[in-house]
Design an enzyme around this catalytic site. Sequence first.
Site, PDB file in Angstrom:
ATOM      1  N   GLU A 238      17.189   0.169   5.561  1.00 43.30           N
ATOM      2  CA  GLU A 238      16.311  -0.633   4.712  1.00 43.30           C
ATOM      3  C   GLU A 238      15.089   0.202   4.349  1.00 43.30           C
ATOM      4  O   GLU A 238      14.570   0.949   5.182  1.00 43.30           O
ATOM      5  CB  GLU A 238      15.882  -1.901   5.457  1.00 43.30           C
TER       6      GLU A 238
ATOM      7  N   GLU B 229       4.893  -4.597   0.187  1.00 45.25           N
ATOM      8  CA  GLU B 229       4.834  -5.737   1.102  1.00 45.25           C
ATOM      9  C   GLU B 229       3.427  -5.951   1.633  1.00 45.25           C
ATOM     10  O   GLU B 229       2.714  -5.008   1.948  1.00 45.25           O
ATOM     11  CB  GLU B 229       5.796  -5.551   2.273  1.00 45.25           C
TER      12      GLU B 229
END
Length: 390
Positions: free
Chosen positions: A137, A142
């Site tokens: 990932e 974010e």
Amino acid sequence: MHLTRPITLLAAASSSIAAYQSLREYAGNTFFDKWDYWGKIDDTTWGNVTYLDRNSANTQRLTYVDGNGHAIVRVDNTTNIAPATLVNRPSIRITSQDTYGVGNLIIIDVAHLPSGCSVWPSFWTLGAGKEWPHAGEIDIIEGINLSNNNQMALHADAGCAQAANPGQSGKTLEGDCSLDRGCIVAETKPNSFGAGFNNAGGGVFATQIDISGVYIWFWSRPDIPPSIKEATSTSNMDTTTWGMPSASYPATGCNFTAFFGPQQLVLLTTLCGNWAGVPSIYSSTCPGNCITSNIIGTGSPVYDNAYWDIAYIRTYLAEGSLPATPSSSSSPPVLPVTTTSAVKTSAAGSSTTTPATTGGQGNGALRLDGAIALWSMLSAGLLRVLSGLI
């Protein structure tokens, strides 16, 4: 979520590449055509949202293309949600039907990021076809609540780590990519997230997946390099003038081809959950209670700024390379129960407590199995119940 058969858009690269050919653009009226909608609750980070399917998202105007040709991806701000033990507000999670890997470059131009208390947006890639994190990932964008700096990370199996002295402008918070929080780098440039990002007119994030490593850049709107600012949907891209990346993960610490599989793009906004909604973390920047002060009620003005405004996402292929043969089959990634932990971070001279996790799967999910997974799921549910009653 139902994933249609993806085209694998990656290349076999033998060395670091600076020149890239235009591959695909997600933009304008066709932006959403090659994405799948999650269509169920947030059962990975336990956010208080229900991710809508395509039809519901279109009907409720949570995804649409505006008059500027930009893709808008919103959290619902019109539904009046009554107090209850468990409450969810409509939101969006979409996953690309195509996959990417070594030899690809991904650029996203964002004019506005979702912001506000309880808000947890993320743009990331997720390895397809295997239980997380066995196919890896990459967390590109974010943050949570009223945070003012972006966080980037890799997640992978044991043996993947950020090499020492990686050559980056960001600050490493954790170097072991196999930990539940991943190997995190905090952006140190101003206006990379939150109100600062939006007030500056947004910016551009670029992710290079190369045989030599994974590299992530950020530029605020005034600082976008000419090679990107002047590019069209068909322009090739040269990375040589970009300077030092914000986050750098050299292959000497983590061999991408060994730890990562084909990556799907994921874009979402969840609310509260097991990062933004943790009481001690939420209260560090926001007043009241994450659920009762935000999710319950009319949704406005609380979520009026909880939207993505995306000019485009463009992907590129290393010059001289060819796309791999399209996958003959595809299955959604196996999603485990997730938890997070907290670390002390500091950026731009200020210190805030944020969890050592990034992303939405994921994005910082802890691998669990058997009884541990069950206990974690029950604990997360109990936390939401208690939070809703406080």
